[in-house]
Design an enzyme around this catalytic site. Structure first.
Site, PDB file in Angstrom:
ATOM      1  N   SER A 254       0.756  -1.152   0.005  1.00 24.54           N
ATOM      2  CA  SER A 254       0.022  -0.055  -0.067  1.00 24.54           C
ATOM      3  C   SER A 254       0.727   1.196   0.184  1.00 24.54           C
ATOM      4  CB  SER A 254      -0.878   0.074   1.243  1.00 24.54           C
ATOM      5  OG  SER A 254      -1.299   1.355   1.570  1.00 24.54           O
TER       6      SER A 254
ATOM      7  N   TYR B 222      -0.411  -0.020   9.846  1.00 14.63           N
ATOM      8  CA  TYR B 222      -0.880  -0.667   8.785  1.00 14.63           C
ATOM      9  C   TYR B 222       0.469  -0.483   7.743  1.00 14.63           C
ATOM     10  CZ  TYR B 222      -3.377  -1.172   4.361  1.00 14.63           C
ATOM     11  OH  TYR B 222      -4.027  -1.492   2.991  1.00 14.63           O
TER      12      TYR B 222
ATOM     13  N   GLU C 174     -15.052   1.350   5.542  1.00 16.88           N
ATOM     14  CA  GLU C 174     -15.020   1.757   4.497  1.00 16.88           C
ATOM     15  C   GLU C 174     -14.089   3.025   4.377  1.00 16.88           C
ATOM     16  OE1 GLU C 174     -17.392   1.914   6.605  1.00 16.88           O
ATOM     17  OE2 GLU C 174     -18.363   3.815   6.714  1.00 16.88           O
TER      18      GLU C 174
ATOM     19  N   LYS D 281     -22.697   9.135   1.973  1.00 17.70           N
ATOM     20  CA  LYS D 281     -23.309  10.353   2.624  1.00 17.70           C
ATOM     21  C   LYS D 281     -24.057  11.039   1.544  1.00 17.70           C
ATOM     22  CE  LYS D 281     -19.505  10.706   6.323  1.00 17.70           C
ATOM     23  NZ  LYS D 281     -18.405  11.433   6.580  1.00 17.70           N
TER      24      LYS D 281
ATOM     25  N   ARG E 299      -5.527  13.531  -2.082  1.00 17.45           N
ATOM     26  CA  ARG E 299      -5.565  12.050  -2.427  1.00 17.45           C
ATOM     27  C   ARG E 299      -5.687  11.958  -4.022  1.00 17.45           C
ATOM     28  NH1 ARG E 299      -4.086  12.404   2.033  1.00 17.45           N
ATOM     29  NH2 ARG E 299      -4.174  10.879   3.793  1.00 17.45           N
TER      30      ARG E 299
HETATM   31  P1  NAD Z   1     -10.871  -6.139   1.623  1.00 15.79           P
HETATM   32  O1  NAD Z   1     -11.121  -5.821   3.065  1.00 15.79           O
HETATM   33  O2  NAD Z   1     -12.016  -5.855   0.948  1.00 15.79           O
HETATM   34  O3  NAD Z   1     -10.239  -7.317   1.393  1.00 15.79           O
HETATM   35  C1  NAD Z   1      -9.391  -7.986   2.098  1.00 15.79           C
HETATM   36  C2  NAD Z   1      -9.909  -9.460   2.234  1.00 15.79           C
HETATM   37  O4  NAD Z   1      -8.998  -9.982   3.187  1.00 15.79           O
HETATM   38  C3  NAD Z   1     -11.159  -9.434   3.087  1.00 15.79           C
HETATM   39  O5  NAD Z   1     -12.148 -10.014   2.516  1.00 15.79           O
HETATM   40  C4  NAD Z   1     -10.920 -10.074   4.541  1.00 15.79           C
HETATM   41  O6  NAD Z   1     -12.138 -11.065   4.983  1.00 15.79           O
HETATM   42  C5  NAD Z   1      -9.613 -10.959   4.127  1.00 15.79           C
HETATM   43  N1  NAD Z   1      -9.019 -11.645   5.211  1.00 15.79           N
HETATM   44  C6  NAD Z   1      -8.465 -10.731   6.176  1.00 15.79           C
HETATM   45  N2  NAD Z   1      -7.972 -11.672   7.097  1.00 15.79           N
HETATM   46  C7  NAD Z   1      -7.975 -12.876   6.904  1.00 15.79           C
HETATM   47  C8  NAD Z   1      -7.672 -14.196   7.016  1.00 15.79           C
HETATM   48  N3  NAD Z   1      -7.023 -14.134   8.224  1.00 15.79           N
HETATM   49  N4  NAD Z   1      -7.893 -15.240   6.509  1.00 15.79           N
HETATM   50  C9  NAD Z   1      -8.348 -15.165   5.172  1.00 15.79           C
HETATM   51  N5  NAD Z   1      -8.980 -13.868   4.637  1.00 15.79           N
HETATM   52  C10 NAD Z   1      -8.549 -12.964   5.514  1.00 15.79           C
HETATM   53  O7  NAD Z   1      -9.664  -4.982   1.122  1.00 15.79           O
HETATM   54  P2  NAD Z   1      -9.420  -4.773  -0.435  1.00 15.79           P
HETATM   55  O8  NAD Z   1      -9.567  -2.989  -0.716  1.00 15.79           O
HETATM   56  O9  NAD Z   1     -10.021  -5.793  -1.400  1.00 15.79           O
HETATM   57  O10 NAD Z   1      -7.854  -4.747  -0.229  1.00 15.79           O
HETATM   58  C11 NAD Z   1      -7.086  -6.084  -0.930  1.00 15.79           C
HETATM   59  C12 NAD Z   1      -5.598  -5.783  -0.438  1.00 15.79           C
HETATM   60  O11 NAD Z   1      -5.009  -4.655  -1.231  1.00 15.79           O
HETATM   61  C13 NAD Z   1      -5.246  -5.689   0.869  1.00 15.79           C
HETATM   62  O12 NAD Z   1      -4.131  -6.358   1.133  1.00 15.79           O
HETATM   63  C14 NAD Z   1      -5.033  -4.203   1.170  1.00 15.79           C
HETATM   64  O13 NAD Z   1      -4.238  -4.059   2.156  1.00 15.79           O
HETATM   65  C15 NAD Z   1      -4.279  -3.811  -0.230  1.00 15.79           C
HETATM   66  N6  NAD Z   1      -4.586  -2.364  -0.522  1.00 15.79           N
HETATM   67  C16 NAD Z   1      -5.831  -1.896  -0.798  1.00 15.79           C
HETATM   68  C17 NAD Z   1      -6.094  -0.619  -0.950  1.00 15.79           C
HETATM   69  C18 NAD Z   1      -7.528   0.104  -1.298  1.00 15.79           C
HETATM   70  O14 NAD Z   1      -7.355   1.332  -1.425  1.00 15.79           O
HETATM   71  N7  NAD Z   1      -8.623  -0.685  -1.259  1.00 15.79           N
HETATM   72  C19 NAD Z   1      -5.106   0.366  -0.950  1.00 15.79           C
HETATM   73  C20 NAD Z   1      -3.707  -0.282  -0.841  1.00 15.79           C
HETATM   74  C21 NAD Z   1      -3.637  -1.635  -0.521  1.00 15.79           C
END
Ligand code: NAD
Length: 325
Positions: free
Chosen positions: A118, A149, A191, A200, A220
């Site tokens: 990230s 994080y 969210e 909102k 951002r």
């Molecule tokens: P999300 O929370 O929708 O998806 C993450 C999923 O991981 C969830 O469904 C959760 O249930 C699952 N999870 C968590 N712990 C777990 C475990 N112990 N075993 C099995 N599953 C588990 O988030 P996202 O937005 O889809 O993000 C996906 C990845 O991308 C993450 O690694 C996040 O850190 C990274 N990321 C996302 C963003 C963003 O803007 N959405 C930005 C930077 C990085």
């Protein structure tokens, strides 16, 4: 037929990635703590399981896989990540998923693994000026992320790169910058800003004031999920390991972003800036490296993605109201 495992397939980006891999003809296994809330469930096989549990990992990371996409993480928006209340869980749970999945993949001889880092791993000192943040890949050190994080992401990036170096596995690391779009979490506390503001605005009445955390001058960039998935696939097919930014360079202040969403809604709304967790003052993707290494970078205008997302969240709210709130 290629076989892929998507860890975190019940989540937002993971669900979209499964669909994309299916459309490319892959056989896909998904694994997550939960099924995909919004019906993104096209995986050929879906395991509901906890990747902190090595027995689940042994069962889902199998020798016949060609590729693994490790997106599972304990994460959320600013209200989850920046309050400090969830720090131990964020670090422990996400690190354990990464340690387990990567080690098992290497032991089972899986050829290639993707890891989603990230932009939160970039040092805070380069993101103090909202008009001029620096997030080029080579600005990561000296490290000083503003959240646990971000520190966990940095540790795990390094973990993946050690396996690249010391074992035969081919590792691909991307740093996502604020991914948004339909089928993402839009309520409940995890969210992120685009979904929260769309919600909102969609729920507001004519003349209402939309509450925005902080002074709203923090900046951002936001990337629509389809382009994120495109970037993931291009990185996987390339001979570049990263880490590389996958984000948009269209930077906007949160107040202007809120005005854009209000404009899309067609409602006459104002903004009320309130206290709340905001993260760094400014952040923007720097796409020079991805353009150089992959010959591609995201290009869809922000407004286009926001229109689709606003529409989807409005429909979710309407459906919830139809079902009695
Ligand atoms: P999300 O929370 O929708 O998806 C993450 C999923 O991981 C969830 O469904 C959760 O249930 C699952 N999870 C968590 N712990 C777990 C475990 N112990 N075993 C099995 N599953 C588990 O988030 P996202 O937005 O889809 O993000 C996906 C990845 O991308 C993450 O690694 C996040 O850190 C990274 N990321 C996302 C963003 C963003 O803007 N959405 C930005 C930077 C990085």
């Amino acid at each position: 037929m290629k076989k892929a495992l998507v860890c975190g397939a019940g989540g937002f980006i993971g669900g979209h990635l499964v669909n994309r891999l299916k459309s490319e003809g892959y056989w896909v296994r998904g694994v997550d703590l939960k099924e995909n809330e919004y019906g993104n469930m096209s995986a050929d096989e879906f395991v509901v399981g906890d990747l902190r549990d090595i027995n689940v990992v042994r069962k889902t990371v199998t020798e016949d896989l060609d590729e693994i996409y490790q997106l599972a993480a304990d994460m959320g928006g600013a209200g989850f990540v920046f309050t400090g209340d969830n720090d131990a869980d964020i670090m422990h749970n996400s690190a354990l998923c990464n340690l387990n999945v990567l080690d098992e993949a290497s032991k089972k001889g899986v050829a290639k693994i993707f890891y989603s880092s990230s932009a939160c791993m970039y040092p805070e000192y380069n993101q103090l000026d909202p008009d001029n943040p620096k997030c080029s890949e080579d600005s990561a050190y000296p490290a000083a992320p503003d959240s646990e994080y971000g520190w966990e992401k940095l540790f795990s990036e390094r973990l993946f790169l050690t396996y690249q170096r010391n074992t035969g596995i081919d590792v691909k690391v991307a740093r996502f910058h604020n991914i948004f779009g339909p089928q993402g979490t839009w309520d409940g506390g995890r969210e992120k800003a685009p979904a929260a503001i769309c919600r909102k605005v969609a729920m507001a009445k004519e003349g209402d004031a939309i509450e925005v955390w902080g002074d709203g001058l923090q900046t951002r960039s936001f990337l629509i999920v389809d382009e994120c998935v495109e970037g993931i696939r291009r990185l996987m097919e390339s001979d570049f390991n990263g880490p590389v930014n996958i984000g948009s360079e269209e930077m906007i202040s949160i107040n202007d972003f809120t005005k854009m969403i209000a404009d899309i809604s067609g409602k006459d709304l104002s903004i009320k800036n309130i206290e709340g967790p905001t993260g760094v003052r400014g952040r923007n993707s720097d796409n020079a490296l991805i353009a150089e290494k992959l010959g591609w970078s995201p290009s869809e205008p922000l407004r286009k993605g926001v229109e689709r997302t606003f529409q989807w969240i409005s429909e979710q709210i309407a459906e919830r109201e139809r079902n009695g709130g």
